[in-house]
Design an enzyme around this catalytic site. Structure first.
Site, short mmCIF file in Angstrom:
data_model
loop_
_atom_site.label_atom_id
_atom_site.label_comp_id
_atom_site.label_asym_id
_atom_site.label_seq_id
_atom_site.Cartn_x
_atom_site.Cartn_y
_atom_site.Cartn_z
NE ARG A 96 -9.83 2.63 6.08
CZ ARG A 96 -9.93 1.61 5.23
NH1 ARG A 96 -11.07 1.35 4.64
NH2 ARG A 96 -8.88 0.87 4.95
NE ARG B 158 -5.68 0.54 11.19
CZ ARG B 158 -4.64 -0.10 10.64
NH1 ARG B 158 -4.84 -1.12 9.83
NH2 ARG B 158 -3.42 0.26 10.92
CE1 TYR C 226 6.69 2.08 3.68
CE2 TYR C 226 7.63 4.03 4.70
CZ TYR C 226 7.01 2.80 4.80
OH TYR C 226 6.73 2.28 6.04
NE ARG D 243 0.17 5.69 11.54
CZ ARG D 243 0.31 4.56 10.85
NH1 ARG D 243 -0.49 3.54 11.07
NH2 ARG D 243 1.21 4.46 9.91
CG ASP E 24 0.21 7.45 5.12
OD1 ASP E 24 -0.27 6.74 6.02
OD2 ASP E 24 1.32 7.23 4.60
O1 CP3 Z 1 -3.24 9.81 13.99
C1 CP3 Z 1 -2.24 10.05 13.32
O2 CP3 Z 1 -1.09 9.85 13.75
C2 CP3 Z 1 -2.40 10.74 11.97
C3 CP3 Z 1 -2.43 9.91 10.83
C4 CP3 Z 1 -1.22 9.15 10.32
C5 CP3 Z 1 -1.38 8.01 9.49
N1 CP3 Z 1 -0.15 7.64 9.04
C6 CP3 Z 1 -2.66 7.40 9.14
C7 CP3 Z 1 -2.71 6.00 8.69
C8 CP3 Z 1 0.16 9.40 10.41
C9 CP3 Z 1 0.89 10.46 11.21
C10 CP3 Z 1 0.82 8.43 9.60
C11 CP3 Z 1 2.28 8.41 9.39
C12 CP3 Z 1 2.88 7.27 8.70
N2 CP3 Z 1 2.40 6.59 7.62
C13 CP3 Z 1 4.16 6.75 9.00
C14 CP3 Z 1 5.09 7.29 10.06
C15 CP3 Z 1 4.74 6.84 11.43
C16 CP3 Z 1 4.96 5.37 11.69
O3 CP3 Z 1 3.98 4.68 11.92
O4 CP3 Z 1 6.13 4.95 11.68
C17 CP3 Z 1 4.40 5.68 8.11
C18 CP3 Z 1 5.63 4.82 8.07
C19 CP3 Z 1 3.28 5.61 7.23
C20 CP3 Z 1 3.09 4.69 6.08
C21 CP3 Z 1 1.95 3.80 6.29
N3 CP3 Z 1 0.63 4.19 6.30
C22 CP3 Z 1 1.97 2.39 6.49
C23 CP3 Z 1 3.23 1.55 6.57
C24 CP3 Z 1 0.64 1.98 6.62
C25 CP3 Z 1 0.14 0.55 6.73
C26 CP3 Z 1 0.29 0.02 8.09
C27 CP3 Z 1 -0.92 0.38 8.94
O5 CP3 Z 1 -0.72 0.96 10.01
O6 CP3 Z 1 -2.02 0.06 8.51
C28 CP3 Z 1 -0.19 3.12 6.54
C29 CP3 Z 1 -1.65 3.15 6.63
C30 CP3 Z 1 -2.28 4.10 7.58
N4 CP3 Z 1 -1.87 5.40 7.79
C31 CP3 Z 1 -3.44 3.87 8.37
C32 CP3 Z 1 -3.71 5.04 9.05
C33 CP3 Z 1 -4.86 5.31 9.99
C34 CP3 Z 1 -4.23 2.58 8.38
C35 CP3 Z 1 -5.06 2.45 7.14
C36 CP3 Z 1 -6.54 2.17 7.37
O7 CP3 Z 1 -7.22 2.75 8.22
O8 CP3 Z 1 -7.00 1.37 6.59
#
Ligand code: CP3
Length: 343
Positions: free
Chosen positions: A39, A30, A154, A26, A76
């Site tokens: 964003r 953010r 999911y 991640r 994602d």
């Molecule tokens: O930098 C990185 O790692 C690359 C980008 C990345 C994102 N999601 C961007 C993201 C990666 C590798 C993921 C994987 C992901 N997505 C997982 C597996 C890893 C983990 O965290 O367990 C999962 C379960 C998801 C599903 C997901 N996406 C959720 C549950 C959420 C909401 C929670 C949160 O963190 O906000 C997201 C949103 C998400 N994915 C964001 C980002 C940067 C935040 C959204 C935003 O910027 O508004």
């Protein structure tokens, strides 16, 4: 392609390294003010994910601003269920939300069959191509997907959950449908990851974020069996399996033919090393909350981790994604500590 820095790939393959590579799950997101600024100009998360030039820009931001040893493509795991016919929304403050869920044979039949992955996920491949070009060999580029079990979670639940009890219930009440769904996710994921490699990914990672909510036997049957099929489709590719929380399953994970195992902070680096020997690279595993601590404590704990390594087959990372309210300066303390450490 000649790399200026290929430490991540060498560590994954078990080749000699001058120092341990470091990146953060991640990292593109953010925590960086540059990400938030971009964003804020957009309608939402999905616009960023689906606009290749912008996804490429935020994938490269941590390389520019944090000096990490690998980039991960900004996307994602939920793009896969969407490509299969189950669209998602990313709700502000709430996370993912699916209008439809898969909880029966009838609902499974409503998913699209024989999908054209190249077309439906073209925005990801385009983002990879741009990112690869703009990185210009500075560091390797990691492609990724969710592991089938986490994607099923999911698709069944339709949103985040603390227990994913609908998904676990599904395994007990409709195991045949569950296997059918897992099989379909697996097939799409193999095609998707192959196309990520063709578009420029140098390494792959599977995120099994909800591995730890299953017992060892269930995780073998509904989780690892499918991960194994995916990994076996990619011989000779640096490939990380990150099964978060699956402490009891570590012997089973180490039997999979991946190059790298991702560890969360509940897992003990030394014990896992003793179990897997030198056949695997280990990635991880600092507690993401360490980055709320003082610089001195971050440095001390990072050094403790580094000193615990008994071989060169390590990639330093957190044990899960970096929390969005972490100060990037704290991340820099971690990274500097790793980079200054002599093997
Ligand atoms: O930098 C990185 O790692 C690359 C980008 C990345 C994102 N999601 C961007 C993201 C990666 C590798 C993921 C994987 C992901 N997505 C997982 C597996 C890893 C983990 O965290 O367990 C999962 C379960 C998801 C599903 C997901 N996406 C959720 C549950 C959420 C909401 C929670 C949160 O963190 O906000 C997201 C949103 C998400 N994915 C964001 C980002 C940067 C935040 C959204 C935003 O910027 O508004």
């Amino acid at each position: 392609m000649k790399f200026k820095n290929d430490l991540f790939l060498r560590a994954a393959r078990g080749e000699a390294i001058e120092r341990y590579p470091v990146w953060l799950m991640r990292q593109a997101g953010r925590i960086l003010p540059e990400y938030r600024a971009l964003r804020a100009t957009l309608s939402g998360f999905k616009e960023l994910v689906e606009t290749p030039a912008l996804a490429a820009e935020v994938s490269i931001q941590p390389v520019d601003h944090l000096d990490v040893d690998a980039a991960i493509i900004f996307s994602d795991i939920l793009v896969v269920p969407e490509a299969m016919g189950l669209p998602y929304q990313m709700l502000e403050q709430k996370g993912p939300w699916f209008e439809n869920t898969i909880r029966s044979k009838e609902q499974l039949e409503l998913l699209d069959k024989n999908i054209d992955v190249a077309d439906r996920l073209s925005y990801v491949f385009e983002a990879l191509k741009i990112t690869k070009r703009e990185l210009n060999g500075r560091v390797p580029l990691i492609g990724f997907a969710g592991a089938p079990w986490t994607i099923l979670c999911y698709m069944v639940e339709g949103k985040g959950s603390k227990t994913f009890s609908e998904s676990r219930k599904f395994l007990y009440t409709q195991p045949v449908v569950a296997h059918e769904l897992l099989k379909r996710i697996t097939e799409v994921t193999i095609t998707y990851l192959k196309m990520q490699l063709e578009a420029g990914a140098d390494a792959l990672q599977l995120f099994d974020s909800w591995a730890g909510i299953l017992g060892r036997e269930q995780y073998q049957i509904f989780g690892l069996n499918y991960i194994k099929m995916i990994v076996e489709a990619f011989p000779n590719v640096p490939f990380t399996v990150f099964s978060k929380g699956a402490v009891a399953s570590l012997p089973d994970i180490s039997a999979i033919n991946c190059t790298t195992i991702g560890l969360d902070w509940n897992m003990d680096m030394g014990s896992v090393r003793d179990m897997v020997g030198e056949s695997k690279t280990l990635q991880g595993n600092l507690d993401p909350c360490l980055l709320y601590a003082s610089d001195e404590i971050i440095e001390k704990e990072t050094l403790n981790l580094l000193k615990s390594f008994k071989s060169q087959r390590h990639i330093v990372n957190l044990g899960h994604g970096v929390y969005p309210d972490i100060d990037p300066e704290k991340v820099k303390v971690l990274i500097k500590t790793v980079k200054n450490y002599e093997i």
